[in-house]
Scaffold this active site. Structure first.
Site, short mmCIF file in Angstrom:
data_model
loop_
_atom_site.label_atom_id
_atom_site.label_comp_id
_atom_site.label_asym_id
_atom_site.label_seq_id
_atom_site.Cartn_x
_atom_site.Cartn_y
_atom_site.Cartn_z
N HIS A 126 76.88 9.06 26.73
CA HIS A 126 76.80 10.37 27.37
C HIS A 126 76.38 11.43 26.35
O HIS A 126 76.84 11.41 25.21
CB HIS A 126 78.16 10.79 27.91
CG HIS A 126 78.60 10.01 29.11
ND1 HIS A 126 79.62 10.43 29.94
CD2 HIS A 126 78.16 8.85 29.63
CE1 HIS A 126 79.79 9.55 30.91
NE2 HIS A 126 78.92 8.58 30.74
N ARG A 151 72.77 9.39 28.97
CA ARG A 151 72.92 10.17 30.19
C ARG A 151 73.00 11.65 29.84
O ARG A 151 73.83 12.03 29.01
CB ARG A 151 74.20 9.74 30.92
CG ARG A 151 74.35 10.34 32.29
CD ARG A 151 75.74 10.11 32.88
NE ARG A 151 76.68 11.14 32.45
CZ ARG A 151 77.85 11.38 33.05
NH1 ARG A 151 78.24 10.64 34.07
NH2 ARG A 151 78.65 12.32 32.61
N TYR A 163 80.67 19.55 36.20
CA TYR A 163 80.85 18.13 35.93
C TYR A 163 80.04 17.64 34.72
O TYR A 163 78.86 17.94 34.60
CB TYR A 163 80.45 17.29 37.15
CG TYR A 163 80.40 15.83 36.78
CD1 TYR A 163 81.59 15.13 36.62
CD2 TYR A 163 79.20 15.21 36.45
CE1 TYR A 163 81.58 13.83 36.16
CE2 TYR A 163 79.18 13.90 35.99
CZ TYR A 163 80.38 13.22 35.86
OH TYR A 163 80.36 11.94 35.39
N ASP A 218 73.55 11.94 36.30
CA ASP A 218 74.54 11.72 37.35
C ASP A 218 74.64 12.98 38.22
O ASP A 218 75.03 14.04 37.73
CB ASP A 218 75.90 11.43 36.69
CG ASP A 218 76.96 10.93 37.66
OD1 ASP A 218 76.72 11.03 38.89
OD2 ASP A 218 78.01 10.45 37.20
N HIS A 220 76.60 13.07 40.77
CA HIS A 220 78.02 13.07 41.11
C HIS A 220 78.31 13.45 42.56
O HIS A 220 79.16 14.32 42.84
CB HIS A 220 78.81 13.95 40.13
CG HIS A 220 80.12 13.35 39.73
ND1 HIS A 220 81.32 13.80 40.19
CD2 HIS A 220 80.41 12.29 38.94
CE1 HIS A 220 82.30 13.07 39.68
NE2 HIS A 220 81.77 12.14 38.92
N GLU A 244 72.00 8.84 39.38
CA GLU A 244 73.27 8.25 39.83
C GLU A 244 73.93 9.08 40.92
O GLU A 244 73.93 10.31 40.86
CB GLU A 244 74.17 8.19 38.60
CG GLU A 244 75.57 7.71 38.84
CD GLU A 244 76.30 7.52 37.52
OE1 GLU A 244 75.64 7.19 36.51
OE2 GLU A 244 77.53 7.71 37.50
N GLU A 270 80.27 3.95 42.14
CA GLU A 270 81.46 3.91 41.28
C GLU A 270 82.74 4.16 42.06
O GLU A 270 83.81 3.80 41.58
CB GLU A 270 81.33 4.89 40.11
CG GLU A 270 81.25 6.35 40.51
CD GLU A 270 81.05 7.27 39.31
OE1 GLU A 270 80.10 7.04 38.55
OE2 GLU A 270 81.85 8.20 39.14
N ARG A 291 76.94 0.24 40.91
CA ARG A 291 77.75 0.97 39.94
C ARG A 291 79.22 0.61 39.95
O ARG A 291 80.03 1.24 39.25
CB ARG A 291 77.65 2.47 40.27
CG ARG A 291 76.40 3.11 39.79
CD ARG A 291 76.43 3.31 38.31
NE ARG A 291 77.38 4.36 37.89
CZ ARG A 291 77.94 4.39 36.70
NH1 ARG A 291 77.69 3.46 35.81
NH2 ARG A 291 78.75 5.38 36.36
N GLU A 347 77.73 1.36 31.39
CA GLU A 347 78.13 2.69 30.92
C GLU A 347 79.18 2.53 29.81
O GLU A 347 80.07 1.69 29.90
CB GLU A 347 78.72 3.52 32.06
CG GLU A 347 79.08 4.94 31.65
CD GLU A 347 79.64 5.77 32.81
OE1 GLU A 347 80.17 5.19 33.77
OE2 GLU A 347 79.55 7.01 32.75
N TRP A 410 83.45 16.71 44.60
CA TRP A 410 83.48 16.77 43.15
C TRP A 410 82.94 15.52 42.59
O TRP A 410 82.37 14.69 42.65
CB TRP A 410 84.89 16.96 42.58
CG TRP A 410 84.79 17.09 41.08
CD1 TRP A 410 84.43 18.20 40.38
CD2 TRP A 410 84.97 16.06 40.10
NE1 TRP A 410 84.38 17.93 39.03
CE2 TRP A 410 84.70 16.62 38.84
CE3 TRP A 410 85.32 14.71 40.18
CZ2 TRP A 410 84.79 15.89 37.65
CZ3 TRP A 410 85.41 13.97 39.01
CH2 TRP A 410 85.15 14.55 37.75
O1 EZ4 Z 1 83.78 11.22 37.21
O2 EZ4 Z 1 85.32 8.18 36.20
O3 EZ4 Z 1 79.65 8.15 35.69
N1 EZ4 Z 1 80.76 8.47 35.48
C1 EZ4 Z 1 81.49 9.28 36.24
C2 EZ4 Z 1 82.92 9.47 35.80
C3 EZ4 Z 1 83.84 9.86 36.94
C4 EZ4 Z 1 85.27 9.51 36.57
C5 EZ4 Z 1 86.22 9.75 37.73
O4 EZ4 Z 1 87.45 9.19 37.49
O5 EZ4 Z 1 80.99 9.80 37.20
O6 EZ4 Z 1 82.98 10.41 34.76
CO CO Z 2 79.14 8.76 37.79
#
Ligand code: EZ4
Ligand code: CO
Length: 410
Positions: A126, A151, A163, A218, A220, A244, A270, A291, A347, A410
């Protein structure tokens, strides 16, 4: 015939070395110990109770060798199927039993999964920043460590905390979304601003860092399908490794619209935990990477089934590996990554140094890849005495609100 490895004790260990982790420890009559990860960020005690109160009593006296049978027993006899709590519980038991079997065999787990299919698992790190200068420093730091895939997350001007943007503490990326407090922190969100700004970030990154480095992003779960389609299209010139979680994907059909409109590779899942969650996404080839994690998708047994199904559609693995997957879950992921044919990327969000006082791992990072190591089993030891110094601390993920106060994903 192999002699049985009767399960004598099942312990649920909750500790918080820098963040909360739920670890399952299964011990056989002969004193062989297996570890499993059941950490479910922000809902740790729900999983711990399920394991302690409802699963541990069922396991005592079973033969630890019978991994598939135990998986099916926990899945089918619970009656209430799937979902993150149940599948994390099954995952922890599955991991612990694989750990025991591999320790008894005297082999690293990947050998029992078919042996190594590659030298190591390509990982992505990251990088983040409050602005492009900070993001640039963060990317340079990761590349200097030997990473080849990064990322990128960056604050959007005018939007405040968001985020994926960590504090720039001496170049080290220190992002931990769950705040150690009884209440969630609130963050803002504005899709229009984000969609206008993000393509310029990747244009800058390609100009600054060249064509070779693999770049990921991401979203998210924040976008609608039409917004996701536009973002994917706008990012096409910058050749992302993947975009992502562009939409929440609870209605997988919505990905058809995204897919028709962009060739930016998509990674999803995820928060998903079962084959059923992925069936349509895989069958219609609406994604390029799965994922899900070993920890949240029924362990090695559960996730391998999903990966094998995905392989028939040329879809690859891209396991979730945030800090809320414990070092035990990370090790399990690496053994699977090394063994399967359709591995994509892993990851890798490094744990804080404190976590290393409780979990002793044998995985190693080299040339942008992680290798699980060759210790028997998963290759992780749990230090219970050290763990006693870090009791469970309530911690919750943030909540997102739009400019007018509406709760958003979120
Ligand atoms: O927000 O695992 O790609 N990774 C992510 C993570 C998630 C957390 C949530 O528990 O999106 O950082
Ligand atoms: Co993610």
């Amino acid at each position: 015939m192999t002699s049985p490895a009767t399960i004598r004790a099942v312990d649920v260990l909750v500790a918080s070395p820098s963040r909360n982790f739920v670890t399952l420890r299964v011990t056989t009559d002969d004193g062989v110990v297996g570890l499993g990860d059941a950490t479910l960020n922000g809902r740790e005690l729900a999983v711990a109770s399920y394991l302690r109160d409802h699963v541990a009593p069922l396991l005592i006296g079973l033969d630890a060798h019978r991994i598939e049978d135990t998986w099916q027993l926990l899945y089918r006899s619970a009656y209430w199927r799937r979902g993150p709590v149940t599948m994390s519980v099954i995952a922890a038991v599955d991991m612990a039993l694989w750990d025991i079997k591999a320790r008894l065999a005297g082999m690293p787990l990947y050998q029992l999964l078919g042996g190594a299919s590659r030298e190591g698992a390509l990982v992505y790190a990251h990088a983040s920043g409050a602005d492009l200068d900070e993001l640039g420093d963060s990317i340079r730091g990761r590349l200097a460590e030997g990473h080849r895939a990064v990322r990128l997350q960056v604050a959007v001007p005018g939007m405040g905390a968001m985020y994926g943007v960590g504090a720039a503490t001496a170049g080290r990326y220190a992002y931990e979304p769950a705040k150690r407090a009884g209440l969630s922190v609130e963050e803002g969100w504005d899709s229009a601003r984000y969609l206008r700004y993000l393509p310029s970030v990747f244009e800058w990154a390609r100009a600054e860092f060249g064509a070779e480095v693999m770049l990921l992003h991401d979203a998210h779960h924040r976008l609608t399908p039409i917004q996701a389609a536009r973002l994917g299209r706008d990012l096409e010139p910058y050749d992302l490794f993947w975009l992502e979680d562009c939409t929440p994907a609870e209605n997988p059909e919505s990905l058809r619209l995204v897919r028709r409109n962009t060739v930016t590779p998509l990674a999803i899942g995820e928060v998903m935990n079962s084959m059923e969650d992925f069936r349509l996404l895989i069958q219609e080839q609406l994604i390029d990477y799965v994922r899900a994690s070993v920890t949240h998708a029924g362990g090695i047994t559960g996730l391998r089934r999903i990966f094998d199904f995905a392989a028939q559609y040329q879809i690859k693995s891209g396991s979730h590996g945030p800090t809320d997957i414990s070092p035990v879950g990370m090790a399990a992921a690496l053994h699977l990554d090394l063994a399967i044919h359709n591995f994509g990327i892993q990851e890798y969000m490094e744990h804080q140094p404190l976590a290393g006082e409780v979990f002793r791992t044998s995985y190693r990072f080299e040339r942008g890849m992680l290798h699980p190591g060759d210790a028997p089993g998963l290759g992780v030891e749990y230090d219970e005495a050290a763990a006693a110094r870090f009791p469970y601390t309530p911690a919750y993920l943030p909540a997102a609100r739009l400019v007018d106060g509406t709760v958003h994903d979120w």
